[in-house]
Design a protein around this motif. Structure first.
Motif, PDB file in Angstrom:
ATOM      1  N   SER A 170       0.812  -1.227   0.000  1.00 35.57           N
ATOM      2  CA  SER A 170       0.000   0.000   0.000  1.00 35.57           C
ATOM      3  C   SER A 170       0.836   1.264   0.000  1.00 35.57           C
ATOM      4  O   SER A 170       0.286   2.363  -0.013  1.00 35.57           O
ATOM      5  CB  SER A 170      -0.942   0.016   1.219  1.00 35.57           C
ATOM      6  OG  SER A 170      -1.824  -1.081   1.179  1.00 35.57           O
ATOM      7  N   PHE A 171       2.169   1.127   0.053  1.00 33.56           N
ATOM      8  CA  PHE A 171       3.074   2.267  -0.052  1.00 33.56           C
ATOM      9  C   PHE A 171       2.766   3.310   1.011  1.00 33.56           C
ATOM     10  O   PHE A 171       2.620   4.497   0.734  1.00 33.56           O
ATOM     11  CB  PHE A 171       2.982   2.879  -1.456  1.00 33.56           C
ATOM     12  CG  PHE A 171       4.247   3.571  -1.887  1.00 33.56           C
ATOM     13  CD1 PHE A 171       5.429   2.871  -2.036  1.00 33.56           C
ATOM     14  CD2 PHE A 171       4.255   4.928  -2.151  1.00 33.56           C
ATOM     15  CE1 PHE A 171       6.599   3.514  -2.425  1.00 33.56           C
ATOM     16  CE2 PHE A 171       5.409   5.580  -2.554  1.00 33.56           C
ATOM     17  CZ  PHE A 171       6.591   4.863  -2.678  1.00 33.56           C
ATOM     18  N   TRP A 172       2.687   2.834   2.289  1.00 40.59           N
ATOM     19  CA  TRP A 172       2.436   3.757   3.391  1.00 40.59           C
ATOM     20  C   TRP A 172       3.516   4.832   3.490  1.00 40.59           C
ATOM     21  O   TRP A 172       3.228   5.992   3.751  1.00 40.59           O
ATOM     22  CB  TRP A 172       2.422   2.982   4.716  1.00 40.59           C
ATOM     23  CG  TRP A 172       1.209   2.202   5.036  1.00 40.59           C
ATOM     24  CD1 TRP A 172       0.088   2.649   5.681  1.00 40.59           C
ATOM     25  CD2 TRP A 172       0.985   0.817   4.775  1.00 40.59           C
ATOM     26  NE1 TRP A 172      -0.813   1.630   5.830  1.00 40.59           N
ATOM     27  CE2 TRP A 172      -0.294   0.489   5.283  1.00 40.59           C
ATOM     28  CE3 TRP A 172       1.727  -0.182   4.172  1.00 40.59           C
ATOM     29  CZ2 TRP A 172      -0.830  -0.785   5.206  1.00 40.59           C
ATOM     30  CZ3 TRP A 172       1.195  -1.457   4.085  1.00 40.59           C
ATOM     31  CH2 TRP A 172      -0.070  -1.748   4.591  1.00 40.59           C
ATOM     32  N   LEU A 204       6.109   9.358  15.888  1.00 41.61           N
ATOM     33  CA  LEU A 204       4.981   8.419  15.886  1.00 41.61           C
ATOM     34  C   LEU A 204       5.150   7.391  14.769  1.00 41.61           C
ATOM     35  O   LEU A 204       5.012   6.176  14.986  1.00 41.61           O
ATOM     36  CB  LEU A 204       3.670   9.196  15.715  1.00 41.61           C
ATOM     37  CG  LEU A 204       2.353   8.417  15.785  1.00 41.61           C
ATOM     38  CD1 LEU A 204       1.225   9.324  16.262  1.00 41.61           C
ATOM     39  CD2 LEU A 204       1.952   7.806  14.448  1.00 41.61           C
ATOM     40  N   LEU A 205       5.437   7.866  13.563  1.00 47.15           N
ATOM     41  CA  LEU A 205       5.599   6.977  12.418  1.00 47.15           C
ATOM     42  C   LEU A 205       6.760   6.008  12.642  1.00 47.15           C
ATOM     43  O   LEU A 205       6.648   4.805  12.355  1.00 47.15           O
ATOM     44  CB  LEU A 205       5.830   7.812  11.163  1.00 47.15           C
ATOM     45  CG  LEU A 205       6.142   7.036   9.870  1.00 47.15           C
ATOM     46  CD1 LEU A 205       5.000   6.098   9.519  1.00 47.15           C
ATOM     47  CD2 LEU A 205       6.419   8.000   8.720  1.00 47.15           C
ATOM     48  N   HIS A 206       7.865   6.499  13.160  1.00 41.46           N
ATOM     49  CA  HIS A 206       9.040   5.659  13.392  1.00 41.46           C
ATOM     50  C   HIS A 206       8.715   4.530  14.370  1.00 41.46           C
ATOM     51  O   HIS A 206       9.065   3.359  14.142  1.00 41.46           O
ATOM     52  CB  HIS A 206      10.177   6.527  13.925  1.00 41.46           C
ATOM     53  CG  HIS A 206      11.514   5.866  13.849  1.00 41.46           C
ATOM     54  ND1 HIS A 206      12.700   6.551  14.038  1.00 41.46           N
ATOM     55  CD2 HIS A 206      11.888   4.582  13.612  1.00 41.46           C
ATOM     56  CE1 HIS A 206      13.716   5.713  13.917  1.00 41.46           C
ATOM     57  NE2 HIS A 206      13.245   4.512  13.670  1.00 41.46           N
ATOM     58  N   GLY A 253       1.451   7.242   9.968  1.00 44.56           N
ATOM     59  CA  GLY A 253       1.632   6.578  11.243  1.00 44.56           C
ATOM     60  C   GLY A 253       0.332   6.056  11.824  1.00 44.56           C
ATOM     61  O   GLY A 253       0.270   4.932  12.332  1.00 44.56           O
ATOM     62  N   VAL A 254      -0.737   6.850  11.752  1.00 43.94           N
ATOM     63  CA  VAL A 254      -2.011   6.418  12.332  1.00 43.94           C
ATOM     64  C   VAL A 254      -2.614   5.272  11.515  1.00 43.94           C
ATOM     65  O   VAL A 254      -3.166   4.322  12.075  1.00 43.94           O
ATOM     66  CB  VAL A 254      -2.984   7.609  12.419  1.00 43.94           C
ATOM     67  CG1 VAL A 254      -4.330   7.157  12.961  1.00 43.94           C
ATOM     68  CG2 VAL A 254      -2.409   8.698  13.314  1.00 43.94           C
ATOM     69  N   GLY A 277      -7.190   7.807  10.934  1.00 41.63           N
ATOM     70  CA  GLY A 277      -6.331   8.145   9.802  1.00 41.63           C
ATOM     71  C   GLY A 277      -7.112   8.685   8.623  1.00 41.63           C
ATOM     72  O   GLY A 277      -6.688   9.653   7.968  1.00 41.63           O
ATOM     73  N   LEU A 278      -8.290   8.104   8.353  1.00 40.73           N
ATOM     74  CA  LEU A 278      -9.106   8.595   7.241  1.00 40.73           C
ATOM     75  C   LEU A 278      -9.653   9.988   7.525  1.00 40.73           C
ATOM     76  O   LEU A 278      -9.822  10.799   6.605  1.00 40.73           O
ATOM     77  CB  LEU A 278     -10.255   7.617   6.975  1.00 40.73           C
ATOM     78  CG  LEU A 278      -9.842   6.226   6.489  1.00 40.73           C
ATOM     79  CD1 LEU A 278     -11.066   5.348   6.259  1.00 40.73           C
ATOM     80  CD2 LEU A 278      -9.007   6.306   5.224  1.00 40.73           C
TER      81      LEU A 278
END
Length: 732
Positions: A170-172, A204-206, A253-254, A277-278
């Protein structure tokens, strides 16, 4: 270069000084697949049938659309999608595409989130009643690791595993930009997390990337779970701070946090985080075409493309979540004007590291609270030649497939879906053509190897792309397969049975390739979802076999068992796959397990079985039933003889006198009048007929025992069950 058709020699042949030969009968292009031709032919038949039903011949004019046929009323539409949660009493929606529709209520495979305790009375409250919020925390098998850290070598390997085996579908996260921004951020002593936030990097993402990546490490399960929980907790601690001033990295991240909870079988919590996230996608306006801002110089072309990529990442995840839990999608494409991105050549060049063999370490035992956990010696490394990843091209074709998936979900899995509607068949045939066209148009770099080149290493995300195509094809046709009978298989609409079976058979080939490289424990969540769906197709095929001794039946059951085994292998990393394996195993057992023996009839009640009628009368419901039959509760002041009770090994004395005043009794009690009051259906024992050696309490012991604390005070038993009449006698 293409031939320009110039005569007597084309431009290419002139450049290479070759003899120019052109044969108009020879066509070097790849032939059209038979499945695509068959889908087009079926599409033509459906359209011609619609014209005929409308009273028009083919080509005579445009048919008016048929009004939708609804088999359900507004009051009943969608009721089959709701399940009552055993612990909370709330209704949850699980549509036909969700495996959780088949998980039994109260099963151990339910989400291991905090659950409600029993009601104070020890019995489950009635449906719809208020339930006490007696929360029990989740079981924690190991101590929490509040400050998880990894050494540099392990940290790099965890990132590598994430970007190779989880991210490409999904290429986040854009790996190049994530690493660029991480490297440019100042290092903080004692931690691998940077304090800086950019569009492509945030703490957060990390942390979420590490929570997902450590699941692929070849270390004990308890340690993987410990690290995953710790990193995800740190990410959630940062959520409010980052969400208030969200960036693209916050959205990534979410959304990944939702996928993490799905992987550990907490799908409702994951669904909630994906919803957050949405909402952030909407808050940042990622679904809006921003060419105007690029033209004015407000944002760069790179920023615009990153926004578009993030929107389509959310779009793909929205469709995956919709099929996973069986709920409606939240991001319809029709409401957004976002062009499908083109493949990024630089991203495609990034290599993919295959893992053929993964040695396991059995000696690793980290200490909780350790500043840097040394995992390097316990982690498997890639031992095959890296291959070109084609990540960006895979992402683009996943977007195109998700666009078709949205139409499949809105057509075949809407609440008012009518399987007999010709309008539905019209759309299904169109979608079937689109799916076959997608497969026929896919670039050669993304095609699966032919039988003669089956040993070629294929990146996992390319296998996942083809598995998702099989999944959507199954979802498109499975409703007709599930509703047909063994005698109407060949007459199924649009050849749905054969198409489901072909898609499931193709997935079995993909499963074998994935098992060989990189191994099923390196699977994304969606692969387990496809494995479950393919297993249900093989289960349906087995149920339609005429004989359980046939070769096809045995092959179908074997395929179901293969799917279960594969899901258990995925379950080493993904708890949700283990839940799917247990559910599919249950469906197989219920379908083909030998019939249980008929239960033996209950034994006849013993006439002199002991019972405590005083305790029975303390039950308000039982007392109310007796009152409705004419019984009056005894009073302490009533008249009547005090009688001795039968105890131990002596027979109780037969009472004399209390019934002599009752007309028609002649001093004896007709015990058949009270047989229906016995809890086991028998009649109480008359002490006159009780043997001297018999033990146990009888009705005379209870009625005439006396005592102000008992249900029958002394001297009042003679009133039961007829009631008193002015205290002077017994009235019937």
């Amino acid at each position: 270069m293409k031939c320009d058709g110039a005569q007597p020699s084309c431009a290419i042949c002139k450049v290479y000084k070759e003899e120019c030969v052109y044969n108009p009968e020879a066509d070097g292009r790849r032939s059209t697949p038979k499945a695509y031709v068959a889908a087009l032919e079926e599409r033509v038949r459906v359209l011609e049938g619609m014209l005929k039903n409308a009273g028009l011949e083919a080509g005579a004019g445009e048919a008016k659309p048929e009004p939708p046929e609804n088999e359900t009323t507004p009051e009943t539409a969608g009721l089959d999608r709701l399940k009552i949660d055993e612990t909370t009493g709330e209704l949850f929606e699980y549509g036909p595409t969700s495996l959780f529709k088949h998980v039994p209520e109260g099963s151990d495979d339910a989400s291991p989130a905090a659950t409600l305790g029993p009601s104070p009375m020890g019995a489950p409250p009635a449906v719809g009643a208020e339930r006490p919020a007696l929360l029990r925390p989740r079981e924690v098998m190991i101590a929490e690791l509040n400050c998880p850290e990894l050494d540099d070598t392990t940290h790099e390997k965890v990132l590598r595993l994430f970007f190779d085996y989880f991210n490409p579908q999904s290429f986040w996260v854009d790996e190049r930009k994530f690493r660029r921004d991480m490297a440019s951020s100042p290092v903080v002593d004692g931690t691998i997390i940077r304090a800086r936030r950019t569009a492509h990097y945030s703490p957060l993402l990390h942390n979420v990337i590490l929570a997902l990546g450590v699941a692929f490490l070849e270390i004990p399960v308890e340690v993987r779970e410990q690290l995953g929980i710790a990193f995800s907790k740190r990410a959630k601690d940062l959520l409010e701070e980052e969400a208030e001033t969200a960036m693209l990295s916050t959205v990534s991240g979410v959304l990944l946090l939702g996928s993490y909870h799905a992987s550990v079988a907490r799908h409702n919590l994951g669904f909630m985080y994906s919803g957050i996230g949405l909402r952030l996608v909407q808050a940042l306006g990622l679904g809006t075409n921003c060419n105007y801002w690029v033209t004015n110089g407000a944002i760069s072309e790179e920023t615009k493309q990153s926004r578009y990529n993030m929107w389509y990442c959310a779009y793909i995840l929205d469709k995956c979540w919709s099929t996973y839990v069986g709920r409606s999608a939240a991001l319809p494409l029709a409401q957004h004007d976002i062009p499908v991105p083109t493949p990024d050549a630089e991203e495609d060049e990034l290599i993919w590291h295959p893992i053929i063999h993964t040695p396991r370490s059995e000696t690793f035992d980290p200490k909780v609270g350790q500043a840097a956990i040394e995992l390097s010696d316990a982690i498997a490394t890639a031992n095959a030649e890296p291959v070109k990843g084609w990540r960006s091209t895979t992402f683009v074709w996943m977007i195109k497939l998700s666009i078709v998936a949205e139409r499949v979900l809105s057509t075949v899995y809407s609440i008012n879906f009518n399987i007999r509607s010709s309008n539905v068949r019209h759309v299904v045939s169109e979608l079937d053509v689109l799916l076959e066209k997608w497969l026929d148009s896919i670039p050669d770099e993304l095609r699966l190897p032919t039988a003669g080149r089956s040993e070629r290493v294929v990146p996992g995300h390319i296998l996942s792309l083809h598995a998702f195509h099989c999944f959507i094809l199954i979802l498109l046709h499975r409703p007709w397969f599930a509703n047909c009978s063994p005698t109407t298989l060949d007459a199924g609409p649009d050849g749905s049975v054969a198409k489901c079976e072909r898609a499931a058979a193709k997935f079995m080939t993909i499963l074998q390739m994935w098992r060989r490289c990189p191994g099923l424990r390196y699977s994304p969540v969606t692969l387990g979802q496809v494995a479950f769906s393919a297993g249900t197709v093989h289960l349906l095929s087995a149920s339609h076999c005429a004989s359980k001794q046939s070769r096809k039946f045995k092959a179908c059951v074997e395929h179901v068992q293969t799917c279960i085994t594969a899901l258990r292998e995925m379950g080493e990393t993904l708890k949700c796959a283990a839940v799917s394996a247990n559910t599919l195993q249950k469906l197989l057992d219920e379908s083909y397990a030998p019939a249980p023996p008929k239960p033996a009839p209950p034994p006849a009640p013993t006439p002199n079985a002991g019972f405590d009628i005083a305790a029975m009368l303390q039950n308000p419901m039982f007392a109310e039933q007796l009152k409705s039959l004419g019984w009056a509760p005894p009073t302490a002041g009533g008249a009547g003889p005090a009688l001795s009770t039968g105890t131990g090994g002596s027979a109780a004395s037969t009472p004399s006198g209390p019934m002599n005043g009752v007309p028609g009794t002649n001093g004896a009690i007709d015990w058949s009048l009270f047989g229906h009051l016995h809890p086991l259906g028998g009649m109480p024992m008359n002490p006159a007929n009780q043997g001297a050696g018999e033990q146990g309490q009888n009705i005379y012991d209870v009625l005439y025992a006396g005592g102000s604390e008992t249900a029958f005070p002394a001297g009042n038993a003679w009133q039961w069950p007829f009631g008193a009449s002015d205290g002077a006698g017994v009235g019937l």
